[in-house]
Write a protein that holds these residues in place. Structure first.
Motif, PDB file in Angstrom:
ATOM      1  N   CYS A 645       0.814  -1.228   0.000  1.00  0.00           N
ATOM      2  CA  CYS A 645       0.000   0.000   0.000  1.00  0.00           C
ATOM      3  C   CYS A 645       0.845   1.275   0.000  1.00  0.00           C
ATOM      4  CB  CYS A 645      -0.921   0.027   1.221  1.00  0.00           C
ATOM      5  SG  CYS A 645      -2.271  -1.170   1.117  1.00  0.00           S
ATOM      6  N   GLY A 646       2.160   1.144  -0.029  1.00  0.00           N
ATOM      7  CA  GLY A 646       3.024   2.313   0.096  1.00  0.00           C
ATOM      8  C   GLY A 646       3.241   3.053  -1.202  1.00  0.00           C
ATOM      9  N   GLY A 647       4.326   3.803  -1.237  1.00  0.00           N
ATOM     10  CA  GLY A 647       4.631   4.641  -2.391  1.00  0.00           C
ATOM     11  C   GLY A 647       3.841   5.936  -2.352  1.00  0.00           C
ATOM     12  N   HIS A 648       4.096   6.802  -3.323  1.00  0.00           N
ATOM     13  CA  HIS A 648       3.311   8.035  -3.397  1.00  0.00           C
ATOM     14  C   HIS A 648       1.872   7.682  -3.722  1.00  0.00           C
ATOM     15  CE1 HIS A 648       7.313  10.228  -4.104  1.00  0.00           C
ATOM     16  NE2 HIS A 648       6.853  10.582  -2.928  1.00  0.00           N
ATOM     17  N   GLN A 649       0.952   8.311  -3.039  1.00  0.00           N
ATOM     18  CA  GLN A 649      -0.450   7.927  -3.118  1.00  0.00           C
ATOM     19  C   GLN A 649      -1.343   9.141  -2.910  1.00  0.00           C
ATOM     20  OE1 GLN A 649      -0.811   6.163   1.310  1.00  0.00           O
ATOM     21  NE2 GLN A 649       0.781   5.294   0.015  1.00  0.00           N
ATOM     22  N   VAL A 650      -2.642   8.957  -3.175  1.00  0.00           N
ATOM     23  CA  VAL A 650      -3.587  10.029  -3.003  1.00  0.00           C
ATOM     24  C   VAL A 650      -4.971   9.453  -2.719  1.00  0.00           C
ATOM     25  CG1 VAL A 650      -4.035  10.174  -5.491  1.00  0.00           C
ATOM     26  CG2 VAL A 650      -4.533  12.140  -4.052  1.00  0.00           C
ATOM     27  N   LEU A 651      -5.692  10.097  -1.796  1.00  0.00           N
ATOM     28  CA  LEU A 651      -7.053   9.690  -1.477  1.00  0.00           C
ATOM     29  C   LEU A 651      -8.040  10.357  -2.421  1.00  0.00           C
ATOM     30  CD1 LEU A 651      -7.205   9.883   2.427  1.00  0.00           C
ATOM     31  CD2 LEU A 651      -7.483   7.824   1.032  1.00  0.00           C
ATOM     32  N   GLY A 652      -9.098   9.598  -2.777  1.00  0.00           N
ATOM     33  CA  GLY A 652     -10.215  10.155  -3.517  1.00  0.00           C
ATOM     34  C   GLY A 652     -11.417  10.256  -2.609  1.00  0.00           C
ATOM     35  N   GLY A 681      -5.076  -2.726 -11.009  1.00  0.00           N
ATOM     36  CA  GLY A 681      -4.123  -1.942 -11.763  1.00  0.00           C
ATOM     37  C   GLY A 681      -4.823  -0.999 -12.725  1.00  0.00           C
ATOM     38  N   LEU A 682      -4.385   0.242 -12.781  1.00  0.00           N
ATOM     39  CA  LEU A 682      -4.989   1.219 -13.684  1.00  0.00           C
ATOM     40  C   LEU A 682      -4.320   1.229 -15.052  1.00  0.00           C
ATOM     41  CD1 LEU A 682      -5.533   4.252 -11.251  1.00  0.00           C
ATOM     42  CD2 LEU A 682      -7.267   2.682 -12.144  1.00  0.00           C
ATOM     43  N   ILE A 683      -3.084   0.734 -15.139  1.00  0.00           N
ATOM     44  CA  ILE A 683      -2.381   0.713 -16.416  1.00  0.00           C
ATOM     45  C   ILE A 683      -2.178  -0.747 -16.825  1.00  0.00           C
ATOM     46  CG2 ILE A 683      -0.275   1.367 -17.634  1.00  0.00           C
ATOM     47  CD1 ILE A 683       0.008   3.713 -15.750  1.00  0.00           C
ATOM     48  N   VAL A 684      -2.945  -1.150 -17.817  1.00  0.00           N
ATOM     49  CA  VAL A 684      -2.904  -2.543 -18.284  1.00  0.00           C
ATOM     50  C   VAL A 684      -2.889  -2.541 -19.815  1.00  0.00           C
ATOM     51  CG1 VAL A 684      -4.041  -4.777 -18.261  1.00  0.00           C
ATOM     52  CG2 VAL A 684      -4.211  -3.267 -16.249  1.00  0.00           C
ATOM     53  N   PRO A 685      -1.924  -3.184 -20.439  1.00  0.00           N
ATOM     54  CA  PRO A 685      -0.745  -3.796 -19.813  1.00  0.00           C
ATOM     55  C   PRO A 685       0.260  -2.730 -19.419  1.00  0.00           C
ATOM     56  CG  PRO A 685      -0.576  -3.940 -22.186  1.00  0.00           C
ATOM     57  CD  PRO A 685      -1.915  -3.344 -21.919  1.00  0.00           C
ATOM     58  N   LEU A 686       1.227  -3.114 -18.575  1.00  0.00           N
ATOM     59  CA  LEU A 686       2.284  -2.193 -18.181  1.00  0.00           C
ATOM     60  C   LEU A 686       3.233  -1.953 -19.345  1.00  0.00           C
ATOM     61  CD1 LEU A 686       2.966  -3.627 -14.621  1.00  0.00           C
ATOM     62  CD2 LEU A 686       1.997  -1.379 -15.163  1.00  0.00           C
ATOM     63  N   PRO A 687       3.887  -0.824 -19.382  1.00  0.00           N
ATOM     64  CA  PRO A 687       4.776  -0.523 -20.516  1.00  0.00           C
ATOM     65  C   PRO A 687       6.010  -1.420 -20.522  1.00  0.00           C
ATOM     66  CG  PRO A 687       5.031   1.110 -18.787  1.00  0.00           C
ATOM     67  CD  PRO A 687       3.883   0.250 -18.367  1.00  0.00           C
ATOM     68  N   THR A 688       6.619  -1.478 -21.661  1.00  0.00           N
ATOM     69  CA  THR A 688       7.885  -2.203 -21.803  1.00  0.00           C
ATOM     70  C   THR A 688       8.915  -1.278 -22.432  1.00  0.00           C
ATOM     71  OG1 THR A 688       7.167  -3.041 -23.954  1.00  0.00           O
ATOM     72  CG2 THR A 688       6.773  -4.450 -22.046  1.00  0.00           C
ATOM     73  N   PRO A 689      10.175  -1.497 -22.185  1.00  0.00           N
ATOM     74  CA  PRO A 689      10.722  -2.489 -21.261  1.00  0.00           C
ATOM     75  C   PRO A 689      10.438  -2.098 -19.812  1.00  0.00           C
ATOM     76  CG  PRO A 689      12.456  -1.056 -22.028  1.00  0.00           C
ATOM     77  CD  PRO A 689      11.246  -0.669 -22.804  1.00  0.00           C
ATOM     78  N   THR A 690      10.407  -3.068 -18.930  1.00  0.00           N
ATOM     79  CA  THR A 690      10.154  -2.805 -17.508  1.00  0.00           C
ATOM     80  C   THR A 690      11.263  -1.933 -16.929  1.00  0.00           C
ATOM     81  OG1 THR A 690       9.019  -4.919 -17.261  1.00  0.00           O
ATOM     82  CG2 THR A 690       9.899  -3.907 -15.260  1.00  0.00           C
ATOM     83  N   GLU A 691      10.872  -1.003 -16.091  1.00  0.00           N
ATOM     84  CA  GLU A 691      11.877  -0.173 -15.412  1.00  0.00           C
ATOM     85  C   GLU A 691      11.374   0.201 -14.025  1.00  0.00           C
ATOM     86  OE1 GLU A 691      10.879   4.385 -16.781  1.00  0.00           O
ATOM     87  OE2 GLU A 691      12.277   3.283 -18.055  1.00  0.00           O
ATOM     88  N   PHE A 692      12.346   0.479 -13.141  1.00  0.00           N
ATOM     89  CA  PHE A 692      12.020   0.874 -11.777  1.00  0.00           C
ATOM     90  C   PHE A 692      12.730   2.177 -11.400  1.00  0.00           C
ATOM     91  CE2 PHE A 692      11.324  -3.682 -11.892  1.00  0.00           C
ATOM     92  CZ  PHE A 692      10.105  -3.832 -11.248  1.00  0.00           C
ATOM     93  N   VAL A 693      13.021   2.975 -12.410  1.00  0.00           N
ATOM     94  CA  VAL A 693      13.797   4.195 -12.162  1.00  0.00           C
ATOM     95  C   VAL A 693      12.903   5.429 -12.101  1.00  0.00           C
ATOM     96  CG1 VAL A 693      15.832   3.233 -13.279  1.00  0.00           C
ATOM     97  CG2 VAL A 693      14.182   4.528 -14.648  1.00  0.00           C
ATOM     98  N   LEU A 694      11.599   5.222 -12.198  1.00  0.00           N
ATOM     99  CA  LEU A 694      10.680   6.347 -12.293  1.00  0.00           C
ATOM    100  C   LEU A 694       9.869   6.482 -11.003  1.00  0.00           C
ATOM    101  CD1 LEU A 694      10.232   8.201 -14.787  1.00  0.00           C
ATOM    102  CD2 LEU A 694       8.101   6.980 -15.174  1.00  0.00           C
ATOM    103  N   ASP A 695       9.651   7.700 -10.576  1.00  0.00           N
ATOM    104  CA  ASP A 695       8.759   7.962  -9.446  1.00  0.00           C
ATOM    105  C   ASP A 695       7.759   9.024  -9.884  1.00  0.00           C
ATOM    106  OD1 ASP A 695       7.607   7.826  -6.970  1.00  0.00           O
ATOM    107  OD2 ASP A 695       9.450   8.218  -5.855  1.00  0.00           O
ATOM    108  N   GLY A 696       6.727   9.199  -9.093  1.00  0.00           N
ATOM    109  CA  GLY A 696       5.709  10.192  -9.458  1.00  0.00           C
ATOM    110  C   GLY A 696       4.997  10.713  -8.231  1.00  0.00           C
ATOM    111  N   HIS A 697       4.349  11.876  -8.392  1.00  0.00           N
ATOM    112  CA  HIS A 697       3.494  12.456  -7.356  1.00  0.00           C
ATOM    113  C   HIS A 697       2.102  12.565  -7.948  1.00  0.00           C
ATOM    114  CE1 HIS A 697       6.776  13.621  -4.582  1.00  0.00           C
ATOM    115  NE2 HIS A 697       7.475  13.786  -5.698  1.00  0.00           N
ATOM    116  N   TRP A 698       1.068  12.137  -7.172  1.00  0.00           N
ATOM    117  CA  TRP A 698      -0.275  11.973  -7.719  1.00  0.00           C
ATOM    118  C   TRP A 698      -1.269  12.906  -7.034  1.00  0.00           C
ATOM    119  CZ3 TRP A 698       0.493   9.641 -12.005  1.00  0.00           C
ATOM    120  CH2 TRP A 698       1.606   8.774 -12.112  1.00  0.00           C
ATOM    121  N   SER A 699      -2.156  13.442  -7.858  1.00  0.00           N
ATOM    122  CA  SER A 699      -3.134  14.428  -7.380  1.00  0.00           C
ATOM    123  C   SER A 699      -4.509  14.038  -7.908  1.00  0.00           C
ATOM    124  CB  SER A 699      -2.726  15.824  -7.885  1.00  0.00           C
ATOM    125  OG  SER A 699      -3.652  16.789  -7.471  1.00  0.00           O
ATOM    126  N   TRP A 700      -5.516  14.162  -7.011  1.00  0.00           N
ATOM    127  CA  TRP A 700      -6.865  13.688  -7.362  1.00  0.00           C
ATOM    128  C   TRP A 700      -7.881  14.594  -6.663  1.00  0.00           C
ATOM    129  CZ3 TRP A 700      -8.799   8.033  -6.089  1.00  0.00           C
ATOM    130  CH2 TRP A 700      -9.649   7.586  -7.118  1.00  0.00           C
TER     131      TRP A 700
END
Length: 817
Positions: A645-652, A681-700
Motif C-alpha cells: 500500500c506504500g509509495g506516493h499515493q492520493v485519497l479520492g 491496476g490502472l495501467i494494463v498492460p504495463l509498458p515495456t521495457p520494464t523499469e524501476f527508475v521512475l517515481d511520481g506524485h499523484w493528485s486527485w
C-alpha cells in the motif's frame, strides 16, 4: 519777548504803564514755551509730558486748561517735565508760571482724548488659522492703535478714521473671544465676545465612496465642524445638491465627472475647507467581454468566469432573469459565478454593479441537460510511444506557450522577480507547489490557486482559465500580500472563496478571499481531545467535499512526532485517534482501543473526500493505516510486502490510488478504502521495457462519489542520468483513467524537472526540484514545480548554477484537454 510765539503774561503793577512793562521784560527776563510732547493723553490724566522752551529755571508751575499739573520738574532752563491732571475732553492751553508771577502759554497745546469705544467687528467669525480681514467700528480710534483678539495681537492694523479700523485676525484656538482696541495713550475698549474662531471642517468618510460617472449618487459625508450653507465639491466639481444635517454630517448629490478617484472637499461659509483625498471613486459602467465556460447543466452549479472591465466588489450576476447562485469578486476584470438552475436555453449574462450600472453579453451561456463536473476523459495524446523532449526555453511569466511535443498550452507562474515587490531580499528565491501533491491548492472553479516560496510563505494568485493569465492577489494580511495561513493550506471543495489552514498551533482557520477575513473553525484543544496539549505541532489540514469535516494531525513537537489525528465535524464535534496509545474517543460508537495493536507516530494524515476515512502514515512510510472514523476499525496495510500500500499515493472520495513500486515503476493501483488490501491496476498492460527508475506524485482533487475522474501526476527519474527518457510517460505530466471503462493514460507535457540541486548533484539532492503537482478541482489544469533542467538561475544565497550550488525552481501550469 520771543518773537515767534504768542506770549500771555500778567503784571500786577500800581500803575498802568505798558511801556514800562515791556521794557522790564526785555531788560530783565527772556522766557518762552515752544512745545509739549506728547501733546495728547487720556481724560484721567497721568500723562508725563515734556515741555520745551526757555527760562524754565524760574518756573513755578504748569497748568493744563487751568488745572495745575500734579507734578512739575524743571530739568534745565529749556525743559520741564509735568504730569497731566484729569480734565474734560478737548484741546486745552498749557501755561507755565514763573516766580515773578509772569507766565507763558501754548494755546491748545495738549488735547484730552476720550477713551475709544468698539461697537462691531465685521465679519464676526473666521478660521482658527487667522488671516481674516475684519473691519472694526467704534469711536475715538487713534493712529497707532493696537487690536487684540482673545489676547493675541493682530500683526496688521490700519486706522482709516477715528471710527474705523481694518485688521487681519491672528491665529487662535477655536471659540468666542473679546476684541480689544488699545490707543497709544493707553486707553482701551473691548467688545465682549466680538469674534468667534471656528475650527476648520474635517472629513472622516464619504459613504458610499463610489458611484457612476453620470453622477446622481447621494453621498453621506461625515466629519466635524460643518456649517449650515457649506458647499461640497467632488474632484473640483460642485455637488448639485447639498443638505446640512448637522455639524458632523452633510448629504451631497454627486455631479458628473470623469472616471477615477476624486477628492471630496467641504467649504464652510467662512471660507474654511476640509478635504478627503481620494474620498470618492467615479466608476465606468461594467462591460462583459466573455463567459467561460459558456455552457453548463440545467441543474446549475457550473463554475463560470466572467471577464470584462469595470466590475466592482458586490457586483451581481444574472443568467437570463435568474440570479447566479453565488458571485465572487476576483478583480475589476474578473467575476467568479456559479450558475443557477435553469431550463434549457441560451441566455444573456448580465453584470450589475452596486452603483446601479450594468452590462449584458447577449446569448453568452447555454443551459443544457447534463451532469457537468470534471471530465472523465481527455482528448490529448494517449499513445505509448517514447517521446523525447524538444528544446523549449523557459517562457517569461504570464506568457502562454505550447509544449512542443504535446501541444498543450502552458504558462509560467513565477520567476526570480516574483518576490521582489515584498523587498529586495526576496529576489531570486524559489517558488514551488506545496510539498504534498495530495493537498488541494486550487479553488472550485480554477480562478485561484497558491504557490509556496522557499522562505515558508504562501502566495495566492488569480487565474483566468480562458486566457491562462496569472495575477498575484494583493490581499491584506500581515505581512501584506501573503496568504495569512501556513504552508499546506487546503481550498474548499464547495466555495470558491474559502481556504482552510493554520497560522497558530491547534487552531483550524478559514480565510475568505471575497471579504478578506480570517476566522476560526475550531481550536482542537477545546473540543474534548483527551491528552492534546495547547501549543503542540499541527500539520496540514484536509477537508471533506462539503466543508463539514476537517482533519488535523498534531500533538508532537515537530512533524514525525505527532500522535493525534483529530476529525472535527461541524455538527458532531471532535473525534480523535491517538496513534501512540491506540485509543479512540469523541463522537461515534464505540470509543476505546483501535482494532490494531500497532502504535506509531505520524508523518502525516489525510481525510477522504467523503470524510469517513483517514489515512495515517508513519515516518518513513513503513506503516500505512486506514481509520474508519465513525468506528474503532483501523486497517494496517503493508508497504514492504503484499499488498504493497506504500509509495506516493492520493485519497479520492472512497478510494486510494498508490504507486507501490512493484512489477514496474508505472504499476499504479486503485484500492477501495473499505477493502484496502485489494487493488486493481490502472495501467494494463504495463509498458515495456520494464523499469524501476521512475517515481511520481499523484493528485486527485475532485468530489466525484464514483471516483471516476482521472488521477493526474508528473513523473521523474530517481537515478542517473536524471534527464534520460527511456519510454512513454518518462518525465511527463500525465492523467490516468479511473472509471474502469478501459486503461488509458493521457499525455500533456514534459515537466523538465531534474529533481536535483544542479547538473553535478546526484538524484534526490533536491526534493523541491521534483515535479510535485496539483490538479485543479475541475480537472482542466495541472500546476507543477520545475527547475527547467537547471535553466532558471541560482537561488538566493547560492551561486554556480547550473554546474554547482542550488538552482532555482518555479511553478508552471499546463492545460489538460
Amino acid at each position: 519777548m520771543h518773537a515767534s510765539r504768542r506770549i500771555l503774561f500778567t503784571a500786577t503793577l500800581p500803575f498802568a504803564a505798558f511801556t514800562v512793562l515791556t521794557v522790564t521784560i526785555i531788560s530783565s527776563a527772556t522766557w518762552s514755551l515752544v512745545g509739549v510732547s506728547p501733546n495728547s493723553g487720556p481724560l484721567t490724566g497721568g500723562t508725563v509730558v515734556n515741555i520745551s522752551g526757555s527760562g524754565f529755571q524760574k518756573a513755578t508751575g504748569v497748568s493744563f486748561g487751568g488745572v495745575n499739573a500734579s507734578r512739575v520738574t524743571a530739568l534745565n532752563a529749556t525743559r520741564l517735565q509735568a504730569v497731566t491732571p484729569a480734565h474734560a475732553a478737548g484741546a486745552v492751553d498749557v501755561v507755565v508760571t514763573y516766580r515773578d508771577s509772569q507766565s507763558a502759554g501754548l494755546p491748545a497745546g495738549f488735547t484730552y482724548n476720550p477713551p475709544p469705544t468698539v461697537s462691531s467687528a465685521t465679519p464676526n467669525s473666521g478660521p482658527t488659522a487667522g488671516g481674516m480681514a475684519v473691519t472694526i467700528a467704534g469711536t475715538s480710534f487713534q493712529t497707532g492703535a493696537k487690536v487684540a483678539f482673545g489676547g493675541t495681537l493682530s500683526t496688521a492694523v490700519l486706522v482709516t478714521s477715528g471710527t474705523k479700523l481694518q485688521v487681519l485676525t491672528p491665529t487662535h484656538a477655536a471659540g468666542t473671544v473679546n476684541v480689544v482696541v488699545a490707543n497709544p495713550d493707553g486707553q482701551s475698549a473691548s467688545l465682549t465676545g466680538g469674534y468667534t474662531y471656528i475650527s476648520m471642517p474635517t472629513i472622516s468618510s464619504a459613504s458610499p465612496n463610489s458611484g457612476p460617472v453620470g453622477g446622481g449618487t447621494t453621498v453621506t459625508i461625515s466629519g466635524l465642524s460643518f456649517q449650515s450653507g457649506a458647499t461640497v465639491t467632488f474632484g473640483g466639481t460642485s455637488a448639485s445638491q447639498v443638505t446640512f444635517v448637522s455639524a458632523t454630517q452633510l448629504q451631497a448629490l454627486t455631479p458628473t465627472h470623469a472616471a477615477g478617484t476624486a477628492n471630496v472637499v467641504v467649504t464652510n461659509p467662512n471660507g474654511q475647507s476640509g478635504s478627503l483625498s481620494g474620498g470618492f471613486t467615479y466608476n465606468l459602467p461594467p462591460k462583459v467581454s466573455s463567459v467561460s465556460p459558456n455552457s453548463g447543466s440545467t441543474a446549475g452549479g457550473t463554475a463560470v468566469n466572467i471577464a470584462g472591465t469595470g466590475f466592482q466588489s458586490g457586483s451581481g450576476v444574472s443568467f437570463g432573469s435568474v440570479a447566479a447562485k453565488s458571485v465572487a469578486f476576483a478583480s475589476s476584470s474578473l467575476l467568479l459565478a456559479t450558475t443557477p438552475a435553469e431550463s434549457a436555453a441560451v441566455v444573456d449574462v448580465t453584470v450589475k454593479n452596486p452603483d446601479g450600472q450594468m452590462s449584458s453579453l447577449p446569448a453568452a451561456f447555454t443551459f443544457s441537460p447534463g451532469t457537468g463536473g470534471p471530465p472523465t476523459t481527455y482528448t490529448s495524446r494517449s499513445d505509448r510511444n517514447r517521446q523525447l523532449e524538444s528544446a523549449l526555453s523557459p517562457p517569461a511569466v504570464n506568457t502562454v506557450v505550447n509544449d512542443p511535443a504535446f501541444s498543450s498550452r502552458m504558462v509560467r507562474v513565477t520567476d526570480q522577480n516574483t518576490g521582489t515587490p515584498f523587498g529586495s531580499n526576496f529576489t531570486n528565491h524559489s517558488f514551488e507547489t506545496t510539498s504534498s501533491a495530495e493537498q488541494n491548492t486550487w479553488n472550485t472553479n480554477s480562478t485561484r490557486f497558491y504557490v509556496e516560496m522557499d522562505t515558508g510563505r504562501t502566495l495566492p494568485f488569480a487565474f483566468d482559465p480562458a486566457t491562462m493569465a496569472v495575477t498575484r492577489i494583493n490581499i491584506s494580511s500581515n505581512p501584506p500580500g501573503w496568504l495569512p495561513l501556513n504552508n499546506g493550506a487546503a481550498f474548499s471543495y464547495s466555495d470558491p472563496d474559502l481556504i482552510y489552514g493554520t497560522a497558530q498551533q491547534n487552531v483550524i482557520l478559514k480565510f475568505n478571499f471575497a471579504t478578506n477575513t480570517l476566522s476560526t473553525v475550531i481550536n482542537t484543544t477545546q473540543c474534548g481531545v483527551t491528552g492534546l496539549q495547547p501549543g503542540t505541532h499541527t500539520g496540514d489540514i484536509s477537508v471533506n467535499s462539503t466543508d463539514t469535516r476537517f482533519l488535523a494531525y498534531e500533538g508532537g513537537t515537530i512533524q514525525d512526532t505527532d500522535m493525534f489525528a483529530v476529525v472535527y465535524d461541524t455538527a458532531l464535534g471532535c473525534r480523535w485517534y491517538n496513534t501512540q496509545t491506540g485509543q479512540i474517543g469523541g463522537w461515534g460508537v464505540p470509543t476505546g482501543a483501535a482494532t490494531t495493536t500497532q502504535t506509531f507516530p505520524m508523518h502525516n494524515a489525510r481525510l477522504s473526500r467523503a470524510g469517513d476515512w483517514v489515512r495515517l502514515v508513519n515516518p518513513g512510510g513503513s506503516v500505512e493505516a486506514y481509520w474508519d472514523v465513525a468506528t474503532l476499525n483501523v486497517s494496517v496495510c503493508s508497504s514492504a510486502s503484499a499488498p504493497y500500500c506504500g509509495g506516493h499515493q492520493v485519497l479520492g472520495y472512497s478510494n486510494l490510488v498508490n504507486q507501490p513500486g512493484t512489477i514496474d515503476a508505472m504499476n499504479i493501483a486503485i484500492r477501495p478504502l473499505t477493502n484496502i488490501n485489494s487493488s486493481t491496476g490502472l495501467i494494463v498492460p504495463l509498458p515495456t521495457p520494464t523499469e524501476f527508475v521512475l517515481d511520481g506524485h499523484w493528485s486527485w482533487n475532485n468530489v466525484d462519489p464514483n471516483d471516476s475522474v482521472p488521477v493526474c501526476g508528473s513523473t521523474y527519474r530517481n537515478v542517473t542520468p536524471v534527464l534520460e527518457i527511456g519510454r512513454a510517460w518518462d518525465r511527463e505530466v500525465i492523467c490516468i483513467r479511473t472509471d474502469g471503462v478501459q486503461s488509458e493514460v493521457w499525455r500533456f507535457a514534459h515537466n523538465r524537472a531534474s529533481g536535483t540541486a544542479n547538473q553535478n548533484a546526484g538524484p534526490g539532492s533536491n526534493f523541491f526540484a521534483t515535479p510535485r503537482g496539483n490538479v485543479s478541482q475541475d480537472g482542466r489544469f495541472y500546476m507543477f514545480t520545475s527547475d527547467w533542467e537547471w535553466a532558471l538561475g541560482a537561488e538566493a544565497g547560492s551561486s554556480g548554477c547550473p554546474t554547482s550550488g542550488q538552482c532555482r525552481t518555479d511553478a508552471f501550469i499546463v492545460e489538460l484537454k
